[in-house]
Design a protein around this motif. Structure first.
Motif, PDB file in Angstrom:
ATOM      1  N   ALA A 493       1.966  62.318  19.673  1.00  0.00           N
ATOM      2  CA  ALA A 493       1.960  63.413  18.705  1.00  0.00           C
ATOM      3  C   ALA A 493       3.230  63.392  17.871  1.00  0.00           C
ATOM      4  O   ALA A 493       3.202  63.659  16.665  1.00  0.00           O
ATOM      5  N   ARG A 494       4.354  63.081  18.508  1.00  0.00           N
ATOM      6  CA  ARG A 494       5.637  63.006  17.801  1.00  0.00           C
ATOM      7  C   ARG A 494       6.156  61.579  17.857  1.00  0.00           C
ATOM      8  O   ARG A 494       6.377  61.041  18.931  1.00  0.00           O
ATOM      9  N   PRO A 495       6.349  60.936  16.722  1.00  0.00           N
ATOM     10  CA  PRO A 495       6.862  59.560  16.727  1.00  0.00           C
ATOM     11  C   PRO A 495       8.314  59.536  17.183  1.00  0.00           C
ATOM     12  O   PRO A 495       9.036  60.540  17.070  1.00  0.00           O
ATOM     13  N   PRO A 496       8.785  58.406  17.712  1.00  0.00           N
ATOM     14  CA  PRO A 496      10.195  58.292  18.081  1.00  0.00           C
ATOM     15  C   PRO A 496      11.101  58.505  16.870  1.00  0.00           C
ATOM     16  O   PRO A 496      10.693  58.323  15.715  1.00  0.00           O
ATOM     17  N   SER A 497      12.340  58.882  17.122  1.00  0.00           N
ATOM     18  CA  SER A 497      13.292  59.085  16.038  1.00  0.00           C
ATOM     19  C   SER A 497      13.574  57.774  15.326  1.00  0.00           C
ATOM     20  O   SER A 497      13.340  56.682  15.854  1.00  0.00           O
TER      21      SER A 497
END
Length: 546
Positions: A493-497
């Motif tokens: 859901a949240r890509p890596p930084s």
């Protein structure tokens, strides 16, 4: 792939919800929506039976991938400077912040479809994946090659022939209209909080290993397969621009924008005469026509042969077909694209006659000359109709809204629906084009309880980037149910930084594609694209036709 996540996709059909972080919003997984029973065609008293239900078919519907040559000289992203001009409303937007990552989103969706164990209602394995057009963006051969390569699997170069990005999101490009991930610049950063992602464009264009779709799949011809940006007729002059190695970046200020839609539809090259800049050339940048689109599918090695298209299509220059690969069901795919220009569709008279013949072949009775029904001697089969355009965008008017001349017997939505109602075994119509998830019942005008369901699925290229799983059931009580479940691709859901090495992995790039799409001001979270709960996870009931 995590089995826990995959099971959640299957059983819950999750949606993504936003948590505000400044102006730019991140995504998190949330619980899936329950299936809503829609009874408009059978009445409110109907209840789902507890036993005797039989599976008829299980398929997946995918539409509007719009894989693009994002650096093409024949794209008109600079039209965004006119986004507030009502004269240009039909021609913007022509760029998406996430579009360089679309091949990764498609690959992630393919991996998810490959991993599905069965439909959430029945456990029936997927039998076929159906597409309904706009697989590519700008009617270009190198885009079509990219699309087929992603579905075929193997090493894929997502730059559609380029190995390094050379387009409007690059640092130093004229105009402050686009998100530039390498330098924090552009209106998307300043107004909407889009983050810096140094190195993103390099990662987006790096070759990667696509899994390839391990299921049979069917193709469909859409307006973006035939027309410039889905609107304009490819002209010899624009063909020269496409191969010139120079990309226009502005509009001649003397052009009469009051006539912009007509100009772009028939003479789009007039918008390429102002400032331009050199860009890298690509050998396979050339426009395609309907016949070359069909030929590419016939040459592809996947199943079924031609992905529905036939040698008859190639010989006759058509792109409609019938496919009988699911027992008891005929899939009929129409070609609703007007190669004469404009985004709306229609069904020409020759195709309409062909359609009625194909429906008659799988109907035990057909309309007779006196208005009654006559026996055909044919066995009954259910029919699932595919097309790019749906009822809201099928019209007999041309690209500029003009009504047809006398004697023009092409079909718009009312005429097509009237034909379909003559054959009650047409129970489901799947389409795309609007990029909005929407479900509509079309009741038979004279026979209560009968009719068909029209199911439009959202675009892969835009928010929410989902596909739709479709299970067709015989309820054993004289009714049929179509159970639809939305499917998100199984990426984080949240890509890596940006600084994390994992941010360059294909799954991370697919996740970022979805997050960026969710934040597009005109087409992300809060827009109508995802539809309502009654347009997503639903059970659609109608009387069985036989």
């Amino acid at each position: 792939m995590s089995r826990t996540t995959l099971d959640r996709v299957l059983t819950a059909g999750p949606v993504l919800q936003a948590g505000r972080d400044g102006d730019y919003r991140a995504l998190d997984w949330a619980g899936g929506e329950p299936h809503r029973v829609r009874r408009e065609l059978v009445g409110p008293a109907w209840e789902p039976p507890r036993r005797g239900v039989q599976v008829v078919a299980c398929l997946a519907h995918v539409t509007d991938l719009q894989l693009a040559d994002v650096c093409s000289p024949a794209r008109f992203e600079f039209f965004h400077r006119f986004e507030a001009d009502p004269r240009m409303r039909a021609l913007v937007p022509m760029h998406r912040p996430q579009e360089a990552l679309t091949a990764h989103a498609v690959d992630a969706l393919v991996r998810t479809l490959n991993g599905l164990a069965g439909g959430p209602r029945t456990g029936q394995p997927l039998q076929v994946v159906v597409t309904t057009g706009d697989a590519i963006d700008n009617a270009q051969w190198n885009e079509l090659e990219l699309y087929l390569a992603v579905l075929r699997g193997g090493v894929v170069s997502p730059g559609a022939g380029l190995t390094a990005y050379d387009g409007v999101q690059a640092s130093g490009w004229p105009h402050d209209l686009f998100w530039r991930p390498d330098d924090d610049g552009g209106v998307h950063h300043e107004r909407f909080g889009f983050p810096a992602r140094p190195g993103l464009l390099e990662a987006a264009f790096a070759a990667f290993a696509a899994e390839g779709l391990r299921l049979p799949w069917l193709g469909c011809h859409g307006n973006h397969e035939a027309l410039i940006q889905g609107v304009g007729v490819p002209t010899p002059a624009l063909t020269a621009v496409l191969g010139s190695g120079r990309k226009p970046v502005d509009v001649d200020p003397t052009l009469p924008l009051d006539d912009a839609l007509r100009l772009f539809t028939h003479s789009s090259e007039v918008f390429t005469t102002a400032t331009s800049r050199p860009v890298t050339s690509v050998a396979d940048r050339r426009f395609i026509d309907r016949r070359s689109f069909v030929a590419a599918h016939l040459a592809d090695g996947g199943a079924p042969t031609g992905h529905g298209f036939t040698q008859d299509n190639l010989r006759e220059g058509t792109a409609y077909y019938a496919w009988d690969g699911v027992p008891g069901v005929r899939v009929v795919c129409l070609d609703t694209t007007r190669v004469t220009g404009g985004t709306a569709g229609s069904v020409d008279a020759e195709q309409a006659r062909w359609l009625e013949d194909r429906l008659r072949e799988v109907s035990s009775s057909a309309p007779g000359p006196d208005g009654g029904r006559v026996a055909t001697g044919n066995a009954d089969r259910l029919v699932v109709l595919l097309s790019h355009h749906g009822a809201s965008t099928l019209t007999r008017s041309d690209a500029l809204g003009r009504r047809p001349v006398a004697g023009d017997d092409a079909l718009g939505a009312p005429e097509l629906l009237a034909l379909l109602h003559r054959y009650p075994n047409v129970v489901l119509w799947l389409n795309g084009h609007t990029h909005v998830s929407e479900v509509r019942p079309w009741a038979h005008p004279d026979e209560p309880g009968r009719g068909l369901w029209e199911v439009t699925t959202c675009a892969v290229v835009d928010w929410p980037g989902q596909a739709r799983l479709v299970e067709l059931l015989d309820n054993g009580d004289g009714t049929l149910s179509t159970v639809c479940t939305m499917i998100d691709h199984d990426s984080p859901a949240r890509p890596p930084s940006a600084g994390d090495p994992a941010a360059r992995e294909p799954a991370a790039l697919a996740a970022l594609h979805r997050e960026l799409a969710a934040n597009v001001p005109w087409a992300g979270l809060g827009s109508a694209l995802a539809g309502t709960p009654a347009d997503r996870n639903v059970e659609l009931v109608l009387r069985a036709p036989f």
